[in-house]
Write an enzyme that holds these catalytic residues in place. Sequence first.
Site, mmCIF file in Angstrom:
data_model
loop_
_atom_site.group_PDB
_atom_site.id
_atom_site.type_symbol
_atom_site.label_atom_id
_atom_site.label_comp_id
_atom_site.label_asym_id
_atom_site.label_seq_id
_atom_site.Cartn_x
_atom_site.Cartn_y
_atom_site.Cartn_z
ATOM 1 N N GLU A 269 0.748 -1.440 -0.051
ATOM 2 C CA GLU A 269 0.163 -0.372 -0.205
ATOM 3 C C GLU A 269 0.750 1.482 0.297
ATOM 4 O O GLU A 269 0.960 2.449 -1.021
ATOM 5 C CB GLU A 269 -0.268 -0.075 1.139
ATOM 6 C CG GLU A 269 -1.362 1.379 1.057
ATOM 7 C CD GLU A 269 -1.673 0.953 3.419
ATOM 8 O OE1 GLU A 269 -0.814 1.818 3.619
ATOM 9 O OE2 GLU A 269 -2.565 1.400 2.753
ATOM 10 N N ASP B 276 -5.185 -3.453 -2.588
ATOM 11 C CA ASP B 276 -5.307 -2.095 -3.259
ATOM 12 C C ASP B 276 -3.571 -1.486 -3.868
ATOM 13 O O ASP B 276 -3.423 -1.293 -4.437
ATOM 14 C CB ASP B 276 -5.704 -1.558 -2.239
ATOM 15 C CG ASP B 276 -5.047 -1.754 -0.559
ATOM 16 O OD1 ASP B 276 -4.496 -2.912 -0.837
ATOM 17 O OD2 ASP B 276 -5.321 -1.373 -0.377
#
Length: 357
Positions: free
Chosen positions: A83, A140
């Site tokens: 991330e 993500d």
Amino acid sequence: MGFDRRTLLIGMGLTLATACARAEKRGENRTEKQSGSRSARPIEKRRETAVTGGVDWPSFKASFLDPVGRVVDNGNGGVSHSEGQSYGLLLAVWNDDQPVFDTIWKWTESTLAHQDMALFSWRYDPRAAIPVNDPNNATDGDIAIAWALAQASRKWRNPAYAQRSSAIRGAIRSKLVIERFGRQLLLPGLNGFNGEPNATLNPSYYLWPALDAFRDLDGDAAWGKIIGDGEALMEKARFGPLALPTDWIDVTGHDSVMPAAGRPARFGFDAIRVPLYAQAGRRTELVAPIRQYWQGYTGNHQPIPAWVDVQSGEVAPYALSAGGAAIATNILGGSAPDRLSTDYFAASLQMLAAHLK
């Protein structure tokens, strides 16, 4: 009943300033993804204060970027995540900083990349004997890395970036998208989310501008149904009297979702990114209930709490961080905090909010 928008915005600015001040004093709880299922667990209180630098790329680099290219989560013992690496790559592209982009990318590729597929391990812990000891990914992070590489390939005319982005996009489709209840679901990771019969999703992992870019690159046949099914499910993911999304959801049928079993039913530290990505991706219908909820506080000159339980109505005893306040002002208008937080996650949200409009 009408309202005076100027009065509301002035009041909102005062409210968010108060909110950040209280958050700085109290610290901030959020969750860190854990090994195996990457389930959420509480981590230590985070003391958040403002530093000298503004909300800009030089300040972010000076605060959180190790010279080797590792973005450091200073609130979690100095670990790094896919991330954070993806945020660093995006910010480097958006600020036209190719040397730093290359440094971040080299560390990310050499340290976190899987050897058997074009995905990335989600966590690096410099304190551990084996710093990368969990092979699970974070979708993500993979999405944002692929998006950053695609942008970098255009900006700096580097075909190697484009090739690697394409490989990551292919791995996301082949490894992280499942068919369930007549839907194509985007799993948050390789392991721990594909239950039977239900599947667990994270609404904030639908990074809409990136997914739209992927559809432009690969065609509607590759991404159209993933995007369309995601939109439909996220519109259903509105719970309780406030009609807010939760950090994690379970998909239990074609048009049936619920707050994820075994996790707090909170609009909290993951879901705070839902309105940011939805607004940047022009999904205004996903932003509307969150805007209304926040206006209930700012219209009364009250600090917005850092989280709310959509089922019980319980709210956090502390306010939004500077990062959360930056997202709120993106949605509501007004002035965001202009000093960069000393906490990695809050500062990252500030930087994303400054670039995603």
